[in-house]
Design a protein around this motif. Structure first.
Motif, PDB file in Angstrom:
ATOM      1  N   VAL A  18      -6.706  -2.590  -0.197  1.00 46.45           N
ATOM      2  CA  VAL A  18      -7.599  -1.480  -0.555  1.00 46.45           C
ATOM      3  C   VAL A  18      -7.457  -1.172  -2.050  1.00 46.45           C
ATOM      4  CG1 VAL A  18      -8.002   1.009  -0.248  1.00 46.45           C
ATOM      5  CG2 VAL A  18      -7.661  -0.449   1.757  1.00 46.45           C
ATOM      6  N   ALA A  19      -6.217  -1.080  -2.502  1.00 45.50           N
ATOM      7  CA  ALA A  19      -5.972  -0.799  -3.930  1.00 45.50           C
ATOM      8  C   ALA A  19      -6.561  -1.897  -4.808  1.00 45.50           C
ATOM      9  CB  ALA A  19      -4.468  -0.670  -4.171  1.00 45.50           C
ATOM     10  N   ALA A  20      -6.376  -3.148  -4.392  1.00 43.52           N
ATOM     11  CA  ALA A  20      -6.878  -4.280  -5.175  1.00 43.52           C
ATOM     12  C   ALA A  20      -8.403  -4.262  -5.246  1.00 43.52           C
ATOM     13  CB  ALA A  20      -6.390  -5.592  -4.565  1.00 43.52           C
ATOM     14  N   ASN A  21      -9.050  -3.932  -4.132  1.00 46.70           N
ATOM     15  CA  ASN A  21     -10.519  -3.889  -4.131  1.00 46.70           C
ATOM     16  C   ASN A  21     -11.045  -2.747  -5.007  1.00 46.70           C
ATOM     17  OD1 ASN A  21     -11.993  -5.930  -2.459  1.00 46.70           O
ATOM     18  ND2 ASN A  21     -10.374  -5.372  -1.023  1.00 46.70           N
ATOM     19  N   ILE A  22     -10.351  -1.623  -4.971  1.00 47.36           N
ATOM     20  CA  ILE A  22     -10.763  -0.500  -5.836  1.00 47.36           C
ATOM     21  C   ILE A  22     -10.608  -0.903  -7.307  1.00 47.36           C
ATOM     22  CG2 ILE A  22     -10.133   1.845  -6.590  1.00 47.36           C
ATOM     23  CD1 ILE A  22      -9.375   2.390  -3.626  1.00 47.36           C
ATOM     24  N   TYR A  23      -9.468  -1.511  -7.621  1.00 44.24           N
ATOM     25  CA  TYR A  23      -9.231  -1.938  -9.010  1.00 44.24           C
ATOM     26  C   TYR A  23     -10.252  -2.998  -9.433  1.00 44.24           C
ATOM     27  CZ  TYR A  23      -6.965  -3.755 -13.161  1.00 44.24           C
ATOM     28  OH  TYR A  23      -6.724  -4.166 -14.437  1.00 44.24           O
ATOM     29  N   ASN A  24     -10.593  -3.885  -8.505  1.00 50.35           N
ATOM     30  CA  ASN A  24     -11.585  -4.931  -8.788  1.00 50.35           C
ATOM     31  C   ASN A  24     -12.932  -4.308  -9.177  1.00 50.35           C
ATOM     32  OD1 ASN A  24     -12.676  -7.534  -8.935  1.00 50.35           O
ATOM     33  ND2 ASN A  24     -13.287  -7.515  -6.794  1.00 50.35           N
ATOM     34  N   GLN A  25     -13.330  -3.275  -8.451  1.00 51.68           N
ATOM     35  CA  GLN A  25     -14.588  -2.592  -8.747  1.00 51.68           C
ATOM     36  C   GLN A  25     -14.525  -1.875 -10.093  1.00 51.68           C
ATOM     37  OE1 GLN A  25     -17.563  -2.652  -7.022  1.00 51.68           O
ATOM     38  NE2 GLN A  25     -16.497  -4.307  -5.983  1.00 51.68           N
ATOM     39  N   ILE A  26     -13.409  -1.201 -10.345  1.00 54.58           N
ATOM     40  CA  ILE A  26     -13.244  -0.496 -11.632  1.00 54.58           C
ATOM     41  C   ILE A  26     -13.313  -1.494 -12.786  1.00 54.58           C
ATOM     42  CG2 ILE A  26     -11.580   0.804 -13.056  1.00 54.58           C
ATOM     43  CD1 ILE A  26     -10.564   2.083 -10.415  1.00 54.58           C
ATOM     44  N   TYR A  27     -12.638  -2.622 -12.614  1.00 55.97           N
ATOM     45  CA  TYR A  27     -12.597  -3.639 -13.676  1.00 55.97           C
ATOM     46  C   TYR A  27     -13.988  -4.222 -13.932  1.00 55.97           C
ATOM     47  CZ  TYR A  27     -10.287  -7.081 -16.633  1.00 55.97           C
ATOM     48  OH  TYR A  27      -9.865  -7.822 -17.708  1.00 55.97           O
ATOM     49  N   ILE A  38     -14.038 -16.132  -7.195  1.00 58.07           N
ATOM     50  CA  ILE A  38     -12.587 -16.296  -7.015  1.00 58.07           C
ATOM     51  C   ILE A  38     -11.980 -15.036  -6.389  1.00 58.07           C
ATOM     52  CG2 ILE A  38     -10.396 -16.776  -8.185  1.00 58.07           C
ATOM     53  CD1 ILE A  38     -12.264 -17.872 -10.500  1.00 58.07           C
ATOM     54  N   ILE A  39     -12.308 -13.895  -6.979  1.00 54.31           N
ATOM     55  CA  ILE A  39     -11.765 -12.620  -6.501  1.00 54.31           C
ATOM     56  C   ILE A  39     -12.874 -11.846  -5.799  1.00 54.31           C
ATOM     57  CG2 ILE A  39     -10.656 -10.451  -7.217  1.00 54.31           C
ATOM     58  CD1 ILE A  39      -8.907 -12.833  -7.817  1.00 54.31           C
ATOM     59  N   ASN A  40     -12.770 -11.740  -4.496  1.00 60.41           N
ATOM     60  CA  ASN A  40     -13.759 -10.979  -3.722  1.00 60.41           C
ATOM     61  C   ASN A  40     -13.018 -10.238  -2.604  1.00 60.41           C
ATOM     62  OD1 ASN A  40     -13.516 -12.906  -1.478  1.00 60.41           O
ATOM     63  ND2 ASN A  40     -14.568 -14.294  -2.884  1.00 60.41           N
ATOM     64  N   PRO A  41     -13.683  -9.307  -1.926  1.00 63.21           N
ATOM     65  CA  PRO A  41     -12.979  -8.520  -0.898  1.00 63.21           C
ATOM     66  C   PRO A  41     -12.236  -9.386   0.118  1.00 63.21           C
ATOM     67  CG  PRO A  41     -15.122  -7.560  -1.325  1.00 63.21           C
ATOM     68  CD  PRO A  41     -15.068  -8.835  -2.121  1.00 63.21           C
ATOM     69  N   GLY A  42     -12.839 -10.463   0.539  1.00 60.87           N
ATOM     70  CA  GLY A  42     -12.199 -11.330   1.529  1.00 60.87           C
ATOM     71  C   GLY A  42     -10.922 -11.966   1.018  1.00 60.87           C
ATOM     72  N   PRO A  99     -17.184 -17.103 -16.130  1.00 55.57           N
ATOM     73  CA  PRO A  99     -17.362 -16.505 -17.457  1.00 55.57           C
ATOM     74  C   PRO A  99     -16.108 -15.782 -17.938  1.00 55.57           C
ATOM     75  CG  PRO A  99     -18.369 -15.126 -15.783  1.00 55.57           C
ATOM     76  CD  PRO A  99     -17.821 -16.323 -15.063  1.00 55.57           C
ATOM     77  N   SER A 100     -15.965 -15.680 -19.228  1.00 55.72           N
ATOM     78  CA  SER A 100     -14.889 -14.922 -19.887  1.00 55.72           C
ATOM     79  C   SER A 100     -13.516 -15.103 -19.233  1.00 55.72           C
ATOM     80  CB  SER A 100     -15.241 -13.428 -19.914  1.00 55.72           C
ATOM     81  OG  SER A 100     -16.489 -13.230 -20.507  1.00 55.72           O
ATOM     82  N   PRO A 101     -12.968 -16.304 -19.259  1.00 56.95           N
ATOM     83  CA  PRO A 101     -11.655 -16.498 -18.631  1.00 56.95           C
ATOM     84  C   PRO A 101     -10.552 -15.679 -19.295  1.00 56.95           C
ATOM     85  CG  PRO A 101     -12.300 -18.460 -19.853  1.00 56.95           C
ATOM     86  CD  PRO A 101     -13.490 -17.563 -19.821  1.00 56.95           C
ATOM     87  N   GLU A 102     -10.785 -15.250 -20.554  1.00 56.23           N
ATOM     88  CA  GLU A 102      -9.757 -14.461 -21.248  1.00 56.23           C
ATOM     89  C   GLU A 102      -9.585 -13.076 -20.624  1.00 56.23           C
ATOM     90  OE1 GLU A 102     -12.304 -15.908 -22.761  1.00 56.23           O
ATOM     91  OE2 GLU A 102     -13.675 -14.301 -23.325  1.00 56.23           O
ATOM     92  N   LEU A 103     -10.575 -12.614 -19.840  1.00 55.97           N
ATOM     93  CA  LEU A 103     -10.459 -11.303 -19.192  1.00 55.97           C
ATOM     94  C   LEU A 103      -9.845 -11.397 -17.793  1.00 55.97           C
ATOM     95  CD1 LEU A 103     -13.899  -9.695 -20.180  1.00 55.97           C
ATOM     96  CD2 LEU A 103     -11.664  -9.254 -21.186  1.00 55.97           C
ATOM     97  N   PHE A 104      -9.654 -12.614 -17.309  1.00 55.81           N
ATOM     98  CA  PHE A 104      -9.153 -12.798 -15.942  1.00 55.81           C
ATOM     99  C   PHE A 104      -7.738 -12.240 -15.747  1.00 55.81           C
ATOM    100  CE2 PHE A 104      -7.405 -15.418 -12.463  1.00 55.81           C
ATOM    101  CZ  PHE A 104      -8.318 -15.104 -11.472  1.00 55.81           C
ATOM    102  N   PRO A 105      -6.796 -12.480 -16.675  1.00 55.21           N
ATOM    103  CA  PRO A 105      -5.450 -11.899 -16.471  1.00 55.21           C
ATOM    104  C   PRO A 105      -5.467 -10.374 -16.393  1.00 55.21           C
ATOM    105  CG  PRO A 105      -5.352 -13.634 -18.115  1.00 55.21           C
ATOM    106  CD  PRO A 105      -6.811 -13.380 -17.858  1.00 55.21           C
ATOM    107  N   GLY A 106      -6.361  -9.737 -17.128  1.00 53.76           N
ATOM    108  CA  GLY A 106      -6.454  -8.281 -17.088  1.00 53.76           C
ATOM    109  C   GLY A 106      -6.804  -7.761 -15.705  1.00 53.76           C
ATOM    110  N   LEU A 107      -7.524  -8.580 -14.957  1.00 58.61           N
ATOM    111  CA  LEU A 107      -7.886  -8.205 -13.590  1.00 58.61           C
ATOM    112  C   LEU A 107      -6.753  -8.511 -12.617  1.00 58.61           C
ATOM    113  CD1 LEU A 107      -9.978  -7.419 -11.367  1.00 58.61           C
ATOM    114  CD2 LEU A 107     -10.703  -9.800 -11.373  1.00 58.61           C
ATOM    115  N   THR A 108      -6.169  -9.668 -12.760  1.00 62.32           N
ATOM    116  CA  THR A 108      -5.269 -10.155 -11.711  1.00 62.32           C
ATOM    117  C   THR A 108      -3.783  -9.846 -11.918  1.00 62.32           C
ATOM    118  OG1 THR A 108      -5.407 -12.279 -12.826  1.00 62.32           O
ATOM    119  CG2 THR A 108      -6.762 -11.988 -10.864  1.00 62.32           C
ATOM    120  N   VAL A 109      -3.359  -9.693 -13.160  1.00 62.57           N
ATOM    121  CA  VAL A 109      -1.931  -9.406 -13.386  1.00 62.57           C
ATOM    122  C   VAL A 109      -1.488  -8.108 -12.699  1.00 62.57           C
ATOM    123  CG1 VAL A 109      -0.221  -8.769 -15.152  1.00 62.57           C
ATOM    124  CG2 VAL A 109      -1.592 -10.820 -15.445  1.00 62.57           C
ATOM    125  N   PRO A 110      -2.225  -6.992 -12.845  1.00 60.17           N
ATOM    126  CA  PRO A 110      -1.785  -5.791 -12.119  1.00 60.17           C
ATOM    127  C   PRO A 110      -1.779  -5.986 -10.608  1.00 60.17           C
ATOM    128  CG  PRO A 110      -3.389  -5.225 -13.799  1.00 60.17           C
ATOM    129  CD  PRO A 110      -3.391  -6.717 -13.695  1.00 60.17           C
TER     130      PRO A 110
END
Lengths: 136, 174
Positions: A18-27, A38-42, A99-110
């Motif tokens: 739940v936390a990850a999905n909320i953060y995914n939407q915010i990001y 790659i990163i989806n609710p499922g 797109p924009s692979p440089e932004l991927f760690p910002g999403l997934t590291v937390p």
């Protein structure tokens, strides 16, 4: 004990998902970059449940081997393991269509810390023995 | 009789001169092109291609490619590697923002065509030959580039492949 650990694992996994999905939407709203392939609710639910269930097995193993100290060792191992896993989203090579692979760690590291954070948040709820504050 | 020969010569010259106006066709780069490179690790692509293409299979003498790639558009699939590739240790995108190929001659071969020309990358110019095909309004070719020839080495990655295999697919429209 096995049943308690299993329930704790499932609850921790669901909370982390739940936390990850909320953060995914915010990001997504912050960056407008979509990593849906790659990163989806499922995938987030699956990943967090899997990690939490594996963590539950590790907890069971350590508490069986080391009794009361097992929980302390588990927390230490889970924290250090989560921190070590930070390297995975930083080093991963994404499909070139992403797109924009440089932004991927910002999403997934937390997100890497969410399963451990979730486990430790609910852990006191699953302990029979707690602190008792005595007042005069 | 002399007069007749003169008239005939003039007529032949006029007829032949008509063919001197045949020019190579101009093409524009269409959507869906890809410039991919494979050096083991890293591999990736450049996503910004510009240039002019003059090409007519029947008039290769006037055919010409003048293409540039935007170095900053490099994508290896990893943000850290992209930043590293654009830095002064590798392509130095700030100092050398483009990779350019200008053809000097295009010839027909048994399998397709060959474009001979100058490849300029990282401030180094080198003569190269790019074999390619042209089918269904799409140019497709492959070339192997030795990165050391263009000074692409920071001295810290000895295991990185020396040869970069570059695959080029460029659909075009008129």
């Amino acid at each position: 004990m096995l049943k308690t650990i299993l329930i704790q694992s499932l609850v921790a996994g669901i909370l982390a998902a739940v936390a990850a999905n909320i953060y995914n939407q915010i990001y997504f709203f912050a960056t407008l970059v979509d990593y849906e392939n790659i990163i989806n609710p499922g995938s987030l639910v699956g990943f967090n449940l899997l990690v939490s269930l594996l963590a539950g097995l590790l907890y069971l193993l350590l508490t069986t081997l080391f009794k009361a100290k097992g929980a302390i060792i588990f927390n230490f191992v889970y924290s250090v393991g989560s921190f070590a896993c930070v390297i995975i989203p930083i080093a991963i090579t994404l499909p070139l269509s992403t797109p924009s692979p440089e932004l991927f760690p910002g999403l997934t590291v937390p997100m890497v810390f969410f399963p451990a954070l979730s486990w430790m948040t609910i852990d006191p709820l699953f302990k029979k023995v707690g602190f008792e504050i005595k007042t005069n | 009789m002399k007069k007749l020969n003169y008239l005939l010569t003039v007529a032949v010259l006029i007829f032949v001169s008509a063919f001197t106006f045949i020019q190579s066709q101009d093409w524009k780069v269409a959507e869906g092109y890809s410039i991919k490179f494979d050096g083991g690790d890293p591999s990736g692509e450049f996503s910004e291609l510009k240039g002019t293409i003059k090409f007519d299979e029947k008039n290769l003498a006037d055919a010409k490619f003048d293409m540039t790639l935007d170095v900053a558009s490099i994508n290896t699939g990893n943000g850290m590697k992209n930043t590293h590739a654009k830095s002064e240790k590798w392509f130095d995108a700030e100092k050398y923002p483009t990779i350019a190929f200008t053809s000097s001659a295009i010839t027909k071969t048994s399998t397709g065509f060959e474009a001979k020309g100058t490849l300029e990358m990282h401030g180094v110019k080198k003569e190269v030959i790019i074999p390619f095909t042209f089918d269904n309004n799409t140019f497709a070719g492959n070339i192997e580039v030795n990165r050391f020839d263009f000074g692409l080495d920071d001295g810290k990655h000895p295991k990185m492949g020396t040869i970069l295999k570059v695959s080029i697919t460029v659909p075009v429209t008129k």
